[in-house]
Scaffold this active site. Sequence first.
Site, PDB file in Angstrom:
ATOM      1  CG  HIS A  34      -3.441   0.475   4.232  1.00  0.00           C
ATOM      2  ND1 HIS A  34      -4.268  -0.710   3.175  1.00  0.00           N
ATOM      3  CD2 HIS A  34      -2.629   0.167   4.056  1.00  0.00           C
ATOM      4  CE1 HIS A  34      -3.048  -1.532   3.308  1.00  0.00           C
ATOM      5  NE2 HIS A  34      -2.302  -1.073   3.931  1.00  0.00           N
ATOM      6  CD  GLU A  70       1.411  -8.162   1.107  1.00  0.00           C
ATOM      7  OE1 GLU A  70       0.895  -7.570   2.248  1.00  0.00           O
ATOM      8  OE2 GLU A  70       2.081  -7.501   0.302  1.00  0.00           O
ATOM      9  CG  ASP A 127      -2.545  -7.581   2.341  1.00  0.00           C
ATOM     10  OD1 ASP A 127      -3.689  -7.498   2.302  1.00  0.00           O
ATOM     11  OD2 ASP A 127      -1.109  -6.754   2.581  1.00  0.00           O
ATOM     12  CB  CYS A 179       6.484  -5.269   8.369  1.00  0.00           C
ATOM     13  SG  CYS A 179       5.664  -6.088   7.204  1.00  0.00           S
TER      14      CYS A 179
END
Length: 586
Positions: A198, A439, A463, A510
């Site tokens: 992240h 995910e 993920d 996404c």
Amino acid sequence: MPESDKKEVILEGIPASPGVAHGTALVYLQNQLEIPSFEIEEAQIDDEIERLDQAILATRSEITVVRNKVAESLGEGEAAIFDAHLMVLEDSALISEVTTEVRKSKKNVEQCYNDVAQRYISFFSSMEDEYLKERVSDIRDVTRRLLHNLIGSQKVDLGDIQSDTIVISEDITPSDTADMDRTKLLGFATDMGGKTSHSVIMARSLQIPAVVGMHDATKRIKSGDQILLDGHDGIIVINPTEDRLFKYGKLATERRKLDKIYHTAIAEPSETKDGSPIALMANIEGAQDMEGALEMNADGVGLFRTEGIFLRHHGYSSEEVQYEEYAAVAKAAGEHPVIIRTLDVGGDKTIGDENFKEDNSFMGFRAIRFCLENLGVFKSQLRAILRASAFGNVKIMYPMISGLSELRRANEVLESVKQELREAGIAFDGDIDVGTMVEVPSAAVIIDLLAAEADFLSIGTNDLIQYLMAVDRLNDRVAHLYDPSHPAVLRTLKSIIDGGIRANTPVSICGELAGDPMFAALLLGMGASSLSLTSSSLPEVKYLIRQIEMKEAQALVNDVLQSNSSEKSMELLESFRKRAIGELLV
Ligand code: PEP
Ligand code: MG
């Protein structure tokens, strides 16, 4: 030694966020707080206690400076957390336990303070009361600051760095990234980490060049070294020569030209050459990212990662703070949809909380699992989102759904919150769409069931790939195995999108793959209804899509699915991209 005589050294890593930075290295060793432990003589006891008093004074003035800075820039509400830190620091019970421990055990004060603080931490962690539990992160933070002052080690404050700094660190957490002063930070590199951590995602969205997975950069680079960081190719050059700097200067000019060409697509419709539309939406972390999204003409927000708000506020944010942020985004987006994802805390986004100290944090107490057990946090977020839905086209999305029962339980909580709002006469969109991320591999396998109950689906490739291939997205040692072109990944993506199409449920992508120009055409050809990506990647992806026909993208899907190796798939994807925009590539 004169600068020109220093030897040039090249270090290699994984390219993570594009761009080139030339500046001064700052080696940030956050985790290396070694607590000394030694016996003291009776006669030294008073000196040890005096050292504690001095460290408390120094820590108090440090916290006060940060507090006032935050109050000035973000307001008194945001500064309150530091008042809580001051209370912990000056807690007389804690201080007296430490001094008693020093007298009794005849150990140095660092050791005693740490022992007492750890006892407090485990006591508060075992509390049922959420408020008291949250005090753990305050104690942890204050303890770290105080120990740094006692030990005399230099604590680097990432919010207070010199201009033109490139941070070199073992690892950088998303909350470190949130703290960085972006006006002075030119780039960063880490020993650990993969492309979809992240911090890297945040760096890409802030257009901060980054290289990860360097293994030992913190040992080979020293603070003060002049370095060149190349986020395109994943290298760092220590003491770059004039010749190298000149070559990079030329390359930067070429890249700027290319960027200008991609930017011509911004004002054009988001569709293929033969007119098949595809929505290109923005991934954002907060209201501050809306300016960039609007500048790039994004068709709304496909993923609002709400953890950003919590990380910036160093804790669980109130309904009011969230509501203001969600409403600002909904208003800024106008008619366009804004998909707000409920809290995906856990994994590498820990908000400094005891809850998240887990061995396998990505497979642990994370996202919807956390929310369904912390209904106070979940409900206040849902209330904030619903209230904001009165101002625009807001949708709700749940992260990490692994099966129908989680989706249904989350929806039950949502219904109860809607009911409360109705009873209180508070306006919201009663028909708000609710979707789920796909995910977790189990969700992909039962996509027919989820597609029947969700209003929309959005594939989180970051993920999905790590779970499908059992490759931790943060682990540099296995980063080479994180392979989006693996046949298992490609087949899974196709089967999720097919499942959505069969149920007439739109499927978006996404994860970071949506912003990768190599994969965008493939995802379009598979039938994705929209791609949600970092705003800075939008012009290139849009430019590419406008150069191709839908049937070419569909033929690419067939070819790639028939190839049974990732190498062959990559070749096909690369040559497709070259055919589409080849004349531009440098
Ligand atoms: C994903 O997993 O692809 C995703 C978009 O969510 P995050 O990166 O926040 O885990
Ligand atoms: Mg995810």
